[in-house]
Scaffold this active site. Structure first.
Site, PDB file in Angstrom:
ATOM      1  N   SER A 219      26.445  35.737 -27.226  1.00 51.44           N
ATOM      2  CA  SER A 219      25.939  36.215 -28.511  1.00 51.44           C
ATOM      3  C   SER A 219      25.367  37.617 -28.328  1.00 51.44           C
ATOM      4  O   SER A 219      24.720  37.897 -27.326  1.00 51.44           O
ATOM      5  CB  SER A 219      24.849  35.261 -29.007  1.00 51.44           C
ATOM      6  OG  SER A 219      24.387  35.673 -30.274  1.00 51.44           O
ATOM      7  N   CYS A 220      25.648  38.507 -29.287  1.00 51.03           N
ATOM      8  CA  CYS A 220      25.156  39.886 -29.190  1.00 51.03           C
ATOM      9  C   CYS A 220      24.600  40.328 -30.540  1.00 51.03           C
ATOM     10  O   CYS A 220      24.741  39.610 -31.526  1.00 51.03           O
ATOM     11  CB  CYS A 220      26.288  40.811 -28.732  1.00 51.03           C
ATOM     12  SG  CYS A 220      27.673  40.887 -29.877  1.00 51.03           S
ATOM     13  N   PRO A 221      23.967  41.495 -30.621  1.00 51.62           N
ATOM     14  CA  PRO A 221      23.308  41.888 -31.872  1.00 51.62           C
ATOM     15  C   PRO A 221      24.192  41.817 -33.123  1.00 51.62           C
ATOM     16  O   PRO A 221      23.788  41.240 -34.125  1.00 51.62           O
ATOM     17  CB  PRO A 221      22.855  43.328 -31.602  1.00 51.62           C
ATOM     18  CG  PRO A 221      22.672  43.387 -30.136  1.00 51.62           C
ATOM     19  CD  PRO A 221      23.726  42.482 -29.557  1.00 51.62           C
TER      20      PRO A 221
ATOM     21  N   THR B 258      30.382  39.736 -28.156  1.00 49.34           N
ATOM     22  CA  THR B 258      30.409  38.265 -28.110  1.00 49.34           C
ATOM     23  C   THR B 258      31.795  37.744 -27.696  1.00 49.34           C
ATOM     24  O   THR B 258      31.896  37.017 -26.711  1.00 49.34           O
ATOM     25  CB  THR B 258      29.946  37.680 -29.466  1.00 49.34           C
ATOM     26  OG1 THR B 258      28.607  38.101 -29.691  1.00 49.34           O
ATOM     27  CG2 THR B 258      30.031  36.170 -29.500  1.00 49.34           C
TER      28      THR B 258
END
Lengths: 107, 154
Positions: free
Chosen positions: A8-10, A16
């Site tokens: 998961s990323c911003p 992701t």
């Protein structure tokens, strides 16, 4: 199942899926069975079931974000790493995670 | 696919000294190509995402992205600079020279998001990054990227 992982990323858009694919590829090359879930802009992709979670040796989280549905992983070892290292050196990340988990359980 | 990426979205040999110049260029082109309405909003969206974590990757490639309700159509712009771009942190400390910018409407469809994800996942393979770097002309870049993206659709 050797391990399960969540990326998961911003923005949940690029890093992701990149990290997920890198981990899947590295796991296959290491001869390990793994399932990698993406928590991103598309919601939960390739979602890990409770049964899969509970059958895994450990959970690897490639993220500094809040992870959804963590209750699935109750009782199994968890490790959090930087998502960028999953993209850049996925084999080393998996290798190190396996060793850390093995060391923890031998105590 | 054709609406997300086409030859008009490829810009080679651009003189853009730093990250800010690259972002301004992308925002300007986004409006010129009628992908977005206001340059300022695209710029702000790019900066907002960048502030959370650098989008610089490996081998001089960066993948900045902007998610905004000002963006009208999902698109990928490819920019290659003549000189390394300063002030762009990467995993391997290489200097950015190739930029794959993703413009994303706030209400994107799953299909479009999947295409964008495929652009990104293509780049995790070292051989693919090298192959992209080896593409000389816009036609070569287009052929390479579209072939890879179509092959990656799952």
């Amino acid at each position: 199942m050797d391990f399960v992982a969540i990326t998961s990323c911003p923005a949940g858009l690029a890093h992701t899926p990149m990290a997920a694919k890198a981990l899947e590829k590295a796991a296959a090359e290491l001869g390990l069975t793994a399932k990698v879930e993406q928590q991103g802009e598309m919601g939960l992709k390739n979602e890990i079931t409770v049964a899969e979670a509970q059958a895994a040796q450990f959970l690897l989280i490639g993220s500094d974000q809040k992870i959804e549905k963590m209750d699935r992983f109750e009782g199994i070892p968890k490790l959090r790493v930087n998502i960028n290292s999953c993209i850049q050196k996925p084999k080393a990340v998996i290798d190190k995670a396996s060793k850390v988990v093995a060391a923890r359980s031998s105590k | 696919m054709a609406d997300v990426f086409n030859r008009k979205y490829i810009f080679l040999e651009k003189e853009l000294p730093d990250q800010q110049a690259v972002f301004r260029f992308i925002a300007k082109q986004a409006v010129a190509l009628q992908l977005a309405k206001k340059e300022q909003l695209v710029l702000k969206a790019l900066e907002k995402r960048e502030a959370e974590m650098s989008t610089g990757m490996q081998d001089g490639i960066a993948i900045p992205h902007a998610i905004s309700s000002d963006i009208q159509q999902a698109a990928v712009l490819f920019v290659r600079t003549t000189k390394p771009v300063s002030e762009w942190e990467t995993f391997d400390n290489t200097q950015v020279k190739q930029i794959i910018a993703m413009l994303v409407p706030a209400d994107s469809t799953q299909a479009h998001l999947q295409i964008l994800a495929n652009f990104a996942t293509t780049l995790i393979d070292e051989n693919q990054r090298q192959a992209l770097t080896n593409c000389q002309t816009a036609a070569e870049v287009y052929t390479f990227l579209t072939k890879e993206i179509n092959a990656n659709i799952d």
